[in-house]
Enzyme design. Structure first.
Site, PDB file in Angstrom:
ATOM      1  N   LYS A 194      40.672  47.846  22.300  1.00 21.23           N
ATOM      2  CA  LYS A 194      41.718  48.607  22.989  1.00 21.23           C
ATOM      3  C   LYS A 194      42.134  49.789  22.118  1.00 21.23           C
ATOM      4  CE  LYS A 194      43.367  44.661  25.662  1.00 21.23           C
ATOM      5  NZ  LYS A 194      44.291  43.526  25.768  1.00 21.23           N
ATOM      6  N   GLN A 236      49.270  40.566  23.393  1.00 22.77           N
ATOM      7  CA  GLN A 236      47.972  39.950  23.659  1.00 22.77           C
ATOM      8  C   GLN A 236      48.137  38.443  23.874  1.00 22.77           C
ATOM      9  OE1 GLN A 236      45.162  41.665  24.129  1.00 22.77           O
ATOM     10  NE2 GLN A 236      43.897  39.855  24.436  1.00 22.77           N
ATOM     11  N   ASP A 254      50.470  45.831  31.223  1.00 21.69           N
ATOM     12  CA  ASP A 254      49.675  44.719  31.773  1.00 21.69           C
ATOM     13  C   ASP A 254      50.044  44.422  33.229  1.00 21.69           C
ATOM     14  OD1 ASP A 254      47.760  43.530  30.078  1.00 21.69           O
ATOM     15  OD2 ASP A 254      49.332  42.662  28.825  1.00 21.69           O
TER      16      ASP A 254
HETATM   17  N1  GUN Z   1      44.255  38.183  27.116  1.00 22.48           N
HETATM   18  C1  GUN Z   1      43.144  38.216  27.883  1.00 22.48           C
HETATM   19  N2  GUN Z   1      43.226  39.196  28.809  1.00 22.48           N
HETATM   20  C2  GUN Z   1      44.415  39.793  28.616  1.00 22.48           C
HETATM   21  C3  GUN Z   1      45.075  40.883  29.266  1.00 22.48           C
HETATM   22  O1  GUN Z   1      44.588  41.490  30.218  1.00 22.48           O
HETATM   23  N3  GUN Z   1      46.305  41.205  28.763  1.00 22.48           N
HETATM   24  C4  GUN Z   1      46.861  40.539  27.722  1.00 22.48           C
HETATM   25  N4  GUN Z   1      48.068  40.922  27.334  1.00 22.48           N
HETATM   26  N5  GUN Z   1      46.288  39.525  27.111  1.00 22.48           N
HETATM   27  C5  GUN Z   1      45.057  39.163  27.557  1.00 22.48           C
END
Ligand code: GUN
Length: 278
Positions: free
Chosen positions: A51, A95, A118
Protein backbone atom coordinates in the site's frame (compact mmCIF):
# COMPACT_ATOMS: atom_id res chain seq x y z
CA UNK A 1 -10.55 -14.16 -21.68
CA UNK A 2 -8.30 -13.41 -18.74
CA UNK A 3 -9.12 -10.14 -16.97
CA UNK A 4 -5.94 -8.13 -16.57
CA UNK A 5 -6.33 -6.49 -13.16
CA UNK A 6 -2.81 -5.15 -13.35
CA UNK A 7 -3.57 -3.22 -16.54
CA UNK A 8 -6.86 -1.78 -15.23
CA UNK A 9 -5.22 -0.85 -11.92
CA UNK A 10 -2.54 1.06 -13.87
CA UNK A 11 -5.29 3.03 -15.62
CA UNK A 12 -6.78 4.02 -12.25
CA UNK A 13 -3.37 4.88 -10.82
CA UNK A 14 -2.50 7.05 -13.82
CA UNK A 15 -5.77 8.96 -13.43
CA UNK A 16 -5.05 9.47 -9.70
CA UNK A 17 -1.51 10.62 -10.51
CA UNK A 18 -2.88 13.15 -13.00
CA UNK A 19 -5.41 14.51 -10.50
CA UNK A 20 -2.82 14.78 -7.76
CA UNK A 21 -0.46 16.73 -9.99
CA UNK A 22 -3.27 19.18 -10.68
CA UNK A 23 -4.10 19.46 -6.97
CA UNK A 24 -0.46 20.12 -6.18
CA UNK A 25 -0.41 23.01 -8.63
CA UNK A 26 -3.77 24.46 -7.56
CA UNK A 27 -3.74 23.99 -3.79
CA UNK A 28 -0.15 23.10 -3.01
CA UNK A 29 -1.50 20.20 -0.98
CA UNK A 30 -1.46 16.40 -1.44
CA UNK A 31 -3.56 13.64 0.14
CA UNK A 32 -2.08 11.83 3.15
CA UNK A 33 -2.97 8.27 4.14
CA UNK A 34 -2.06 6.89 7.56
CA UNK A 35 -1.94 3.11 8.00
CA UNK A 36 -1.91 1.57 11.46
CA UNK A 37 -0.20 -1.81 11.64
CA UNK A 38 -0.38 -3.76 14.90
CA UNK A 39 1.81 -6.81 15.51
CA UNK A 40 3.85 -8.74 12.98
CA UNK A 41 1.37 -10.92 11.09
CA UNK A 42 3.34 -11.56 7.90
CA UNK A 43 0.55 -11.12 5.29
CA UNK A 44 -0.46 -7.81 6.94
CA UNK A 45 3.13 -6.59 6.77
CA UNK A 46 3.27 -7.42 3.05
CA UNK A 47 -0.10 -5.73 2.31
CA UNK A 48 0.89 -2.60 4.20
CA UNK A 49 4.27 -2.38 2.47
CA UNK A 50 2.52 -2.68 -0.92
CA UNK A 51 0.00 0.00 0.00
CA UNK A 52 2.82 2.37 0.92
CA UNK A 53 4.79 1.62 -2.25
CA UNK A 54 1.85 2.22 -4.58
CA UNK A 55 0.71 5.33 -2.66
CA UNK A 56 4.15 6.85 -3.18
CA UNK A 57 4.05 5.91 -6.88
CA UNK A 58 0.95 8.05 -7.43
CA UNK A 59 2.09 10.92 -5.23
CA UNK A 60 -0.01 10.21 -2.14
CA UNK A 61 1.83 10.78 1.11
CA UNK A 62 1.68 7.68 3.30
CA UNK A 63 2.69 7.02 6.87
CA UNK A 64 2.79 3.63 8.53
CA UNK A 65 2.38 3.63 12.31
CA UNK A 66 3.63 0.35 13.77
CA UNK A 67 2.62 -0.95 17.19
CA UNK A 68 3.60 -4.07 19.16
CA UNK A 69 1.15 -6.97 19.28
CA UNK A 70 0.34 -6.36 22.97
CA UNK A 71 -0.57 -2.66 22.58
CA UNK A 72 -3.61 -1.54 24.61
CA UNK A 73 -6.81 -0.74 22.75
CA UNK A 74 -7.03 2.68 24.42
CA UNK A 75 -3.69 3.71 23.00
CA UNK A 76 -4.90 2.98 19.45
CA UNK A 77 -8.19 4.80 20.13
CA UNK A 78 -6.21 7.85 21.34
CA UNK A 79 -4.08 7.81 18.21
CA UNK A 80 -7.15 7.53 15.96
CA UNK A 81 -8.73 10.48 17.75
CA UNK A 82 -5.58 12.50 17.12
CA UNK A 83 -5.57 11.51 13.43
CA UNK A 84 -9.29 12.34 13.11
CA UNK A 85 -8.49 15.87 14.29
CA UNK A 86 -5.38 16.29 12.17
CA UNK A 87 -6.31 18.36 9.12
CA UNK A 88 -3.21 17.12 7.29
CA UNK A 89 -4.45 13.51 7.43
CA UNK A 90 -7.14 12.59 4.90
CA UNK A 91 -7.33 8.80 5.12
CA UNK A 92 -6.99 6.38 8.06
CA UNK A 93 -6.69 2.62 7.69
CA UNK A 94 -6.22 0.09 10.48
CA UNK A 95 -4.88 -3.13 8.99
CA UNK A 96 -6.93 -6.21 9.99
CA UNK A 97 -6.88 -8.71 11.62
CA UNK A 98 -6.24 -7.23 15.05
CA UNK A 99 -4.81 -8.96 18.12
CA UNK A 100 -7.30 -10.48 20.59
CA UNK A 101 -7.22 -7.72 23.23
CA UNK A 102 -8.41 -5.16 20.70
CA UNK A 103 -12.10 -4.91 19.85
CA UNK A 104 -12.42 -4.47 16.06
CA UNK A 105 -15.81 -2.78 16.37
CA UNK A 106 -14.51 -0.12 18.78
CA UNK A 107 -11.60 0.64 16.48
CA UNK A 108 -13.64 0.84 13.27
CA UNK A 109 -16.35 2.93 14.93
CA UNK A 110 -13.77 5.41 16.17
CA UNK A 111 -12.48 6.32 12.69
CA UNK A 112 -14.02 9.52 11.30
CA UNK A 113 -16.38 8.24 8.55
CA UNK A 114 -15.00 10.97 6.26
CA UNK A 115 -11.47 9.54 6.62
CA UNK A 116 -12.52 5.87 6.60
CA UNK A 117 -10.79 4.85 3.35
CA UNK A 118 -11.77 1.19 3.95
CA UNK A 119 -15.48 2.05 4.10
CA UNK A 120 -15.87 -0.20 7.16
CA UNK A 121 -17.38 2.35 9.57
CA UNK A 122 -21.12 1.61 10.10
CA UNK A 123 -21.98 5.07 8.74
CA UNK A 124 -20.40 4.15 5.41
CA UNK A 125 -21.79 0.61 5.54
CA UNK A 126 -25.28 2.04 6.18
CA UNK A 127 -24.99 4.62 3.41
CA UNK A 128 -23.92 1.94 0.95
CA UNK A 129 -26.77 -0.36 2.01
CA UNK A 130 -29.24 2.52 1.65
CA UNK A 131 -27.96 3.30 -1.84
CA UNK A 132 -26.55 6.70 -0.79
CA UNK A 133 -23.14 8.12 -1.59
CA UNK A 134 -20.56 6.38 0.57
CA UNK A 135 -16.99 5.24 0.74
CA UNK A 136 -17.03 1.74 -0.75
CA UNK A 137 -14.68 -1.01 0.57
CA UNK A 138 -11.69 -1.29 -1.76
CA UNK A 139 -11.86 -4.96 -2.81
CA UNK A 140 -15.57 -5.04 -3.76
CA UNK A 141 -15.12 -1.70 -5.52
CA UNK A 142 -12.21 -3.15 -7.50
CA UNK A 143 -14.26 -6.25 -8.35
CA UNK A 144 -17.15 -4.12 -9.59
CA UNK A 145 -14.87 -2.02 -11.80
CA UNK A 146 -13.54 -5.24 -13.38
CA UNK A 147 -17.05 -6.65 -13.91
CA UNK A 148 -18.11 -3.41 -15.62
CA UNK A 149 -15.06 -3.57 -17.92
CA UNK A 150 -16.40 -6.88 -19.22
CA UNK A 151 -20.06 -5.91 -19.33
CA UNK A 152 -21.37 -2.36 -18.94
CA UNK A 153 -24.98 -3.21 -18.21
CA UNK A 154 -25.56 -6.08 -15.83
CA UNK A 155 -29.25 -5.47 -15.01
CA UNK A 156 -31.10 -8.67 -14.24
CA UNK A 157 -27.96 -10.83 -14.23
CA UNK A 158 -27.80 -13.53 -11.62
CA UNK A 159 -24.82 -12.81 -9.37
CA UNK A 160 -23.60 -15.33 -6.82
CA UNK A 161 -21.12 -14.36 -4.11
CA UNK A 162 -19.27 -16.99 -2.10
CA UNK A 163 -18.58 -15.59 1.37
CA UNK A 164 -20.48 -13.19 3.65
CA UNK A 165 -17.70 -11.16 5.27
CA UNK A 166 -18.05 -7.48 6.16
CA UNK A 167 -14.92 -6.82 4.10
CA UNK A 168 -15.99 -8.51 0.88
CA UNK A 169 -19.16 -10.56 0.53
CA UNK A 170 -21.67 -8.19 2.13
CA UNK A 171 -20.51 -4.95 0.44
CA UNK A 172 -20.15 -6.84 -2.86
CA UNK A 173 -23.80 -7.86 -2.62
CA UNK A 174 -24.80 -4.20 -2.10
CA UNK A 175 -22.87 -3.07 -5.16
CA UNK A 176 -24.38 -5.80 -7.34
CA UNK A 177 -27.88 -4.98 -6.06
CA UNK A 178 -27.28 -1.34 -6.91
CA UNK A 179 -26.54 -2.49 -10.47
CA UNK A 180 -29.90 -4.32 -10.53
CA UNK A 181 -28.49 -7.84 -10.36
CA UNK A 182 -30.36 -10.68 -8.69
CA UNK A 183 -28.00 -11.54 -5.86
CA UNK A 184 -27.39 -14.75 -3.95
CA UNK A 185 -24.83 -15.04 -1.16
CA UNK A 186 -23.64 -18.55 -0.34
CA UNK A 187 -21.46 -19.43 2.64
CA UNK A 188 -20.12 -22.27 4.75
CA UNK A 189 -23.61 -23.24 5.99
CA UNK A 190 -25.25 -23.21 2.54
CA UNK A 191 -26.71 -26.64 1.70
CA UNK A 192 -25.59 -26.96 -1.93
CA UNK A 193 -23.06 -24.32 -2.96
CA UNK A 194 -22.28 -25.94 -6.29
CA UNK A 195 -25.91 -25.86 -7.50
CA UNK A 196 -26.16 -22.16 -6.61
CA UNK A 197 -22.87 -21.32 -8.33
CA UNK A 198 -23.94 -23.07 -11.53
CA UNK A 199 -26.74 -20.49 -11.88
CA UNK A 200 -24.32 -17.54 -11.74
CA UNK A 201 -23.86 -15.20 -14.69
CA UNK A 202 -21.43 -13.39 -12.39
CA UNK A 203 -19.58 -15.38 -9.76
CA UNK A 204 -17.53 -13.66 -7.06
CA UNK A 205 -15.48 -16.05 -4.92
CA UNK A 206 -14.41 -14.61 -1.56
CA UNK A 207 -14.35 -17.68 0.66
CA UNK A 208 -10.68 -17.90 1.57
CA UNK A 209 -10.57 -21.57 0.57
CA UNK A 210 -7.93 -22.43 -2.06
CA UNK A 211 -9.26 -23.91 -5.33
CA UNK A 212 -12.76 -24.31 -3.85
CA UNK A 213 -14.61 -23.53 -7.09
CA UNK A 214 -14.16 -26.26 -9.70
CA UNK A 215 -14.81 -26.07 -13.42
CA UNK A 216 -18.05 -28.04 -13.00
CA UNK A 217 -19.45 -25.23 -10.77
CA UNK A 218 -19.15 -22.62 -13.51
CA UNK A 219 -21.93 -21.63 -15.89
CA UNK A 220 -20.81 -21.44 -19.53
CA UNK A 221 -20.06 -17.86 -20.57
CA UNK A 222 -20.07 -16.41 -17.06
CA UNK A 223 -17.83 -13.74 -15.52
CA UNK A 224 -15.71 -15.14 -12.67
CA UNK A 225 -14.04 -12.84 -10.13
CA UNK A 226 -11.61 -14.49 -7.73
CA UNK A 227 -10.98 -12.53 -4.53
CA UNK A 228 -8.99 -15.34 -2.85
CA UNK A 229 -5.30 -15.00 -2.07
CA UNK A 230 -4.04 -18.28 -0.62
CA UNK A 231 -0.51 -19.58 -0.39
CA UNK A 232 0.02 -23.25 -1.22
CA UNK A 233 3.59 -24.58 -1.21
CA UNK A 234 4.85 -21.03 -1.63
CA UNK A 235 2.60 -20.39 -4.65
CA UNK A 236 -0.34 -17.97 -4.67
CA UNK A 237 -3.68 -19.48 -5.68
CA UNK A 238 -7.21 -18.13 -5.62
CA UNK A 239 -10.50 -19.59 -4.41
CA UNK A 240 -11.20 -20.70 -7.98
CA UNK A 241 -9.48 -23.61 -9.72
CA UNK A 242 -8.20 -21.37 -12.49
CA UNK A 243 -7.22 -23.95 -15.14
CA UNK A 244 -10.61 -25.67 -14.96
CA UNK A 245 -12.68 -22.50 -14.66
CA UNK A 246 -11.04 -20.67 -17.56
CA UNK A 247 -12.39 -23.34 -19.94
CA UNK A 248 -15.97 -22.46 -18.95
CA UNK A 249 -15.96 -18.76 -18.09
CA UNK A 250 -16.17 -16.00 -20.64
CA UNK A 251 -13.91 -13.86 -18.49
CA UNK A 252 -11.96 -14.70 -15.35
CA UNK A 253 -9.50 -12.94 -13.03
CA UNK A 254 -6.14 -14.64 -12.40
CA UNK A 255 -4.42 -14.85 -8.99
CA UNK A 256 -2.10 -13.01 -8.74
CA UNK A 257 -2.74 -10.13 -11.15
CA UNK A 258 -6.53 -9.93 -10.93
CA UNK A 259 -8.37 -8.43 -7.98
CA UNK A 260 -5.23 -7.79 -5.84
CA UNK A 261 -3.84 -4.80 -7.76
CA UNK A 262 -7.36 -3.37 -8.06
CA UNK A 263 -7.78 -3.37 -4.26
CA UNK A 264 -4.73 -1.16 -3.79
CA UNK A 265 -5.68 1.13 -6.68
CA UNK A 266 -9.15 1.55 -5.13
CA UNK A 267 -7.65 2.33 -1.73
CA UNK A 268 -5.78 5.22 -3.34
CA UNK A 269 -8.92 6.24 -5.23
CA UNK A 270 -10.79 6.33 -1.89
CA UNK A 271 -7.97 8.33 -0.29
CA UNK A 272 -8.17 10.91 -3.07
CA UNK A 273 -11.98 11.07 -2.71
CA UNK A 274 -11.65 11.61 1.06
CA UNK A 275 -9.13 14.38 0.40
CA UNK A 276 -11.50 16.10 -2.04
CA UNK A 277 -14.56 15.73 0.24
CA UNK A 278 -12.99 16.80 3.54
N1 GUN B 1 -6.96 -6.99 5.89
C1 GUN B 1 -7.22 -7.69 4.76
N2 GUN B 1 -7.87 -6.92 3.86
C2 GUN B 1 -8.02 -5.71 4.44
C3 GUN B 1 -8.61 -4.49 4.00
O1 GUN B 1 -9.15 -4.36 2.90
N3 GUN B 1 -8.56 -3.46 4.90
C4 GUN B 1 -7.98 -3.58 6.12
N4 GUN B 1 -8.01 -2.52 6.91
N5 GUN B 1 -7.44 -4.70 6.56
C5 GUN B 1 -7.45 -5.76 5.71
Amino acid sequence: MIIDGKKYSEEIKNEIKREINELKKKKNEIPCLVVILIGSFEPSKIYVRNKEKVANEVGIKSKILKYPVDIKEQEILNKIKELNNDKDVHGILVQLPLPKQINVKNIINSIDPKKDVDGFNPINVGNLASGYKSIVPCTPLGCMILIKKIEKKIDGKHAVIIGRSNLNGKPMSQLLLKENCTVTIVHSKTKDIKTECKKADILVAAAGVPNLVRGSWIKDGSIVIDVGINKINGKLVGDVHFDEAKEKARAITPVPGGVGPMTIACLLKNTLECFKDL
